[in-house]
Design a protein around this motif. Structure first.
Motif, short mmCIF file in Angstrom:
data_model
loop_
_atom_site.label_atom_id
_atom_site.label_comp_id
_atom_site.label_asym_id
_atom_site.label_seq_id
_atom_site.Cartn_x
_atom_site.Cartn_y
_atom_site.Cartn_z
N ILE A 68 0.88 -1.17 0.00
CA ILE A 68 0.00 0.00 0.00
C ILE A 68 0.92 1.21 0.00
CG2 ILE A 68 -1.92 1.17 1.14
CD1 ILE A 68 -2.51 -1.51 2.58
N THR A 69 0.94 1.94 -1.11
CA THR A 69 1.91 3.02 -1.29
C THR A 69 1.54 4.25 -0.46
OG1 THR A 69 0.73 4.01 -3.15
CG2 THR A 69 2.32 2.24 -3.66
N ALA A 70 2.51 5.16 -0.34
CA ALA A 70 2.27 6.40 0.40
C ALA A 70 1.10 7.18 -0.21
CB ALA A 70 3.55 7.25 0.39
N ASP A 71 1.06 7.26 -1.54
CA ASP A 71 -0.05 7.96 -2.21
C ASP A 71 -1.40 7.33 -1.88
OD1 ASP A 71 1.42 9.92 -3.42
OD2 ASP A 71 1.52 8.97 -5.38
N GLN A 72 -1.44 6.00 -1.90
CA GLN A 72 -2.69 5.30 -1.61
C GLN A 72 -3.11 5.54 -0.15
OE1 GLN A 72 -1.30 1.41 -2.79
NE2 GLN A 72 -2.41 1.49 -4.73
N ILE A 73 -2.13 5.51 0.76
CA ILE A 73 -2.43 5.76 2.17
C ILE A 73 -3.00 7.17 2.35
CG2 ILE A 73 -1.37 6.12 4.45
CD1 ILE A 73 0.54 3.77 3.70
N ASP A 74 -2.35 8.16 1.72
CA ASP A 74 -2.83 9.55 1.84
C ASP A 74 -4.26 9.69 1.30
OD1 ASP A 74 -0.49 10.44 2.98
OD2 ASP A 74 0.38 11.16 1.11
N GLU A 75 -4.51 9.06 0.16
CA GLU A 75 -5.84 9.15 -0.46
C GLU A 75 -6.90 8.47 0.41
OE1 GLU A 75 -8.07 7.84 -4.62
OE2 GLU A 75 -5.89 7.82 -4.51
N LEU A 76 -6.58 7.28 0.90
CA LEU A 76 -7.55 6.54 1.70
C LEU A 76 -7.79 7.18 3.06
CD1 LEU A 76 -6.36 2.90 0.86
CD2 LEU A 76 -8.57 3.90 0.27
N ARG A 77 -6.79 7.85 3.60
CA ARG A 77 -6.96 8.46 4.92
C ARG A 77 -7.93 9.63 4.90
NH1 ARG A 77 -2.23 10.09 8.47
NH2 ARG A 77 -3.80 9.93 10.11
N GLU A 78 -8.30 10.08 3.71
CA GLU A 78 -9.32 11.12 3.62
C GLU A 78 -10.71 10.57 3.97
OE1 GLU A 78 -9.17 13.10 -0.11
OE2 GLU A 78 -7.06 13.68 0.09
N VAL A 79 -10.86 9.25 3.86
CA VAL A 79 -12.19 8.65 4.08
C VAL A 79 -12.19 7.53 5.12
CG1 VAL A 79 -13.07 9.25 1.80
CG2 VAL A 79 -11.84 7.09 2.10
N MET A 80 -11.00 7.13 5.61
CA MET A 80 -10.95 6.05 6.60
C MET A 80 -9.71 6.16 7.47
SD MET A 80 -9.93 2.72 4.24
CE MET A 80 -11.31 2.95 3.12
N THR A 81 -9.68 5.39 8.54
CA THR A 81 -8.54 5.40 9.46
C THR A 81 -7.43 4.48 8.95
OG1 THR A 81 -9.34 3.50 10.75
CG2 THR A 81 -10.14 5.69 11.40
N LEU A 82 -6.26 4.59 9.56
CA LEU A 82 -5.15 3.72 9.19
C LEU A 82 -5.49 2.26 9.50
CD1 LEU A 82 -2.30 3.74 7.98
CD2 LEU A 82 -1.40 3.99 10.30
N ASN A 83 -6.20 2.03 10.60
CA ASN A 83 -6.63 0.66 10.92
C ASN A 83 -7.50 0.08 9.82
OD1 ASN A 83 -5.29 0.42 13.32
ND2 ASN A 83 -7.11 0.38 14.63
N GLU A 84 -8.40 0.90 9.28
CA GLU A 84 -9.28 0.43 8.22
C GLU A 84 -8.51 0.16 6.92
OE1 GLU A 84 -13.48 2.58 9.57
OE2 GLU A 84 -11.96 3.74 8.50
N ILE A 85 -7.49 0.98 6.67
CA ILE A 85 -6.63 0.74 5.51
C ILE A 85 -5.91 -0.60 5.67
CG2 ILE A 85 -4.59 1.55 4.25
CD1 ILE A 85 -5.44 4.42 5.09
N GLU A 86 -5.40 -0.83 6.87
CA GLU A 86 -4.71 -2.09 7.16
C GLU A 86 -5.66 -3.28 6.96
OE1 GLU A 86 -2.44 -3.98 11.01
OE2 GLU A 86 -2.33 -1.81 10.72
N ILE A 87 -6.88 -3.15 7.43
CA ILE A 87 -7.87 -4.21 7.28
C ILE A 87 -8.12 -4.51 5.81
CG2 ILE A 87 -10.33 -4.76 7.58
CD1 ILE A 87 -10.13 -3.37 10.35
N LYS A 88 -8.20 -3.47 4.98
CA LYS A 88 -8.38 -3.67 3.54
C LYS A 88 -7.24 -4.52 2.98
CE LYS A 88 -9.55 -0.30 0.75
NZ LYS A 88 -10.79 -0.76 0.10
#
Length: 220
Positions: A68-88
């Motif tokens: 999960i790249t830095a760009d993807q993390i930044d984009e996803l963090r606009e709508v979800m938490t880091l925990n939710e990104i990890e779960i994905k």
């Protein structure tokens, strides 16, 4: 033969670079052999031993990796938490593996609620499969230790490649590392922007931008 999958992450907190979700799957009958390899939480292994074990594991079982790249993390963090990104990321690895049992390091307080979140996002067939989620699973379960090694090995390779790309050893990429902060500040001053692998949604990046802006104003 029933299969078992371990899952863990590496690179959750750095300001530079990707996060990696590592998975490792074997037949459950091979669990004792896996333990005999001497796997343990990747944070407790020397770099040399971790890489040797990573090579052995790739021969021994089936590794899985989700970057999960830095760009993807930044984009996803606009709508979800880091925990939710990890779960994905966990969900993608689980789907890829199609294992009968899943063991993973628990990233939040309530194990039952966490497992229910996973199952709600997975195909219906996973409803009857066994899930184990525990704090410190990377220390207690060799299958999760193996996943930890796969994830950590991928992240270290990624960071080494960035060191080569920029011709500078900024160490770990974590905010607590002074060379990391100095690299970002120097790069921003020289190029007018942060490196593309920077997680701009991190407070560290924001502080460095403000610091450089302030020092620039001081020149007038």
């Amino acid at each position: 033969m029933p299969t078992i999958l371990g899952i863990d992450e590496a690179g959750r907190g750095p300001v530079i670079g990707s996060m990696f979700i590592g998975g490792f799957k074997i037949d459950q009958s091979k669990l004792e052999e896996l333990e005999n390899l001497g796997v343990k939480d990747s944070k407790k292994l020397s770099d040399k031993k971790r890489e040797r074990l990573a090579d052995e594991l790739r021969e021994f079982g089936e590794p899985f990796l989700k970057e999960i790249t830095a760009d993807q993390i930044d984009e996803l963090r606009e709508v979800m938490t880091l925990n939710e990104i990890e779960i994905k990321g966990f969900i993608e690895v689980i789907k890829q593996s199609d294992a009968d049992k899943v063991v993973l390091d628990l990233p939040e307080p309530n194990a039952e609620r966490f497992v229910n979140k996973l199952k709600a996002e997975l195909p219906e067939k996973y409803g009857s499969r066994e899930f184990v989620a525990e704090h410190g699973a990377d220390d207690e379960y060799p299958i999760v230790s193996a996943a930890s090694i796969i994830a950590k090995s991928a992240r270290e390779t990624h960071i080494e490649e960035l060191h080569k790309k920029y011709g500078y050893d900024f160490k770990s990429g974590y905010p607590h590392d002074k060379p990391t902060r100095e690299f970002l500040k120097d790069f921003l001053e020289e190029n007018g922007e942060l490196p593309p692998e920077t997680r701009r949604s991190w407070s560290t990046a924001d502080k460095i931008i403000k610091e450089v802006d302030q020092s620039g104003l001081g020149d007038f």
